[in-house]
Enzyme design. Structure first.
Site, PDB file in Angstrom:
ATOM      1  N   ARG A 102       1.006  -1.329   0.003  1.00  0.00           N
ATOM      2  CA  ARG A 102       0.102   0.118   0.028  1.00  0.00           C
ATOM      3  C   ARG A 102       0.804   1.103   0.016  1.00  0.00           C
ATOM      4  NH1 ARG A 102      -2.513   4.187   0.272  1.00  0.00           N
ATOM      5  NH2 ARG A 102      -4.499   4.570   1.080  1.00  0.00           N
ATOM      6  N   GLU A 110     -11.019   5.656  -5.400  1.00  0.00           N
ATOM      7  CA  GLU A 110     -11.599   4.404  -5.070  1.00  0.00           C
ATOM      8  C   GLU A 110     -12.246   3.729  -6.522  1.00  0.00           C
ATOM      9  OE1 GLU A 110     -11.626   2.417  -2.631  1.00  0.00           O
ATOM     10  OE2 GLU A 110     -10.407   3.663  -1.283  1.00  0.00           O
ATOM     11  N   ARG A 144      -1.196  -5.411   4.790  1.00  0.00           N
ATOM     12  CA  ARG A 144      -0.224  -5.063   3.773  1.00  0.00           C
ATOM     13  C   ARG A 144       0.897  -4.162   4.300  1.00  0.00           C
ATOM     14  NH1 ARG A 144      -5.078  -1.654   0.484  1.00  0.00           N
ATOM     15  NH2 ARG A 144      -5.121  -1.049   2.721  1.00  0.00           N
TER      16      ARG A 144
END
Length: 217
Positions: A102, A110, A144
């Site tokens: 990330r 998004e 992540r």
């Protein structure tokens, strides 16, 4: 395809470097890294045929800067093998280890939001299939790696800070809430003033992802 993530207990995750980080010798060069060079991420350049190591001072400079911002981080080098969206990618480290990254300090549109497809494509164009240098600064609740990614430009003349480039090109917002690198705030101001990328959209379509995520769909 679903990415197989390593369990959080993997010993590679426990390794944290103080000062400027050493990129894993087994990945970076066929010969062990000399002790005198152990703190130089510039060793990421592959060893030359005669056994002499090539150095890239730009990598060292980036590592010095990142260490100053975040403190000790975990450095890795690997190949980007998947792009999830405009701020998330999959990296292969060595032959078998896969991690989901990330991008630190940014938040891209998004899925379904204005500019989301273009942001994903821009990230893919920049890093997919390429060797990258990764500074892992944290792990999120989704397991992540939160990371700053650096990649050489196509002609090799530049070392690109991917978070900064995504903001400069108007493909992501600076994530002010969690931001530590104030240079990225300046990058956003530049992109906004120049109306690059998502900043060229009508004002009502410039919806930050943290707002979009709360909106009824």
């Amino acid at each position: 395809m679903q990415t197989q993530m390593l369990p959080r207990s993997n010993p590679a995750r426990a390794l944290r470097f103080g000062g400027i980080a050493l990129l894993l010798a087994a990945v970076l060069a066929p010969e062990p890294v000399p002790a005198a060079h152990a703190a130089r991420p510039g060793n990421a350049a592959r060893a030359a045929a005669d056994g002499e190591e090539a150095f890239d001072p730009r990598v060292d400079a980036a590592a010095t800067r990142i260490n100053a911002i975040y403190g000790p981080v975990q450095w890795e080098v690997g190949e980007i093998v998947g792009i999830v969206d405009g701020d998330t990618a999959d990296i292969r480290i060595g032959k078998r280890r896969l991690e989901r990254l990330r991008l630190n300090e940014i938040d891209a549109p998004e899925r379904g939001a204005p500019w989301s497809k273009r942001a994903k494509q821009l990230l893919a164009d920049m890093i997919f299939g390429k060797e990258v240098f990764v500074a892992i600064t944290d792990w999120d609740r989704g397991d992540r790696a939160v990371a700053r990614i650096f990649v050489r430009s196509d002609d090799g003349s530049q070392l690109l800070d991917v978070s900064q480039q995504m903001i400069l090109r108007g493909a992501a917002w600076y994530f002010e809430k969690f931001g530590k690198d104030r240079d990225l705030r300046a990058a956003q101001a530049s992109a906004r003033q120049a109306k690059r990328g998502l900043w060229s959209l009508p004002a009502n379509q410039q919806v930050p992802p943290w707002v979009w995520r709360r909106m009824p769909k």
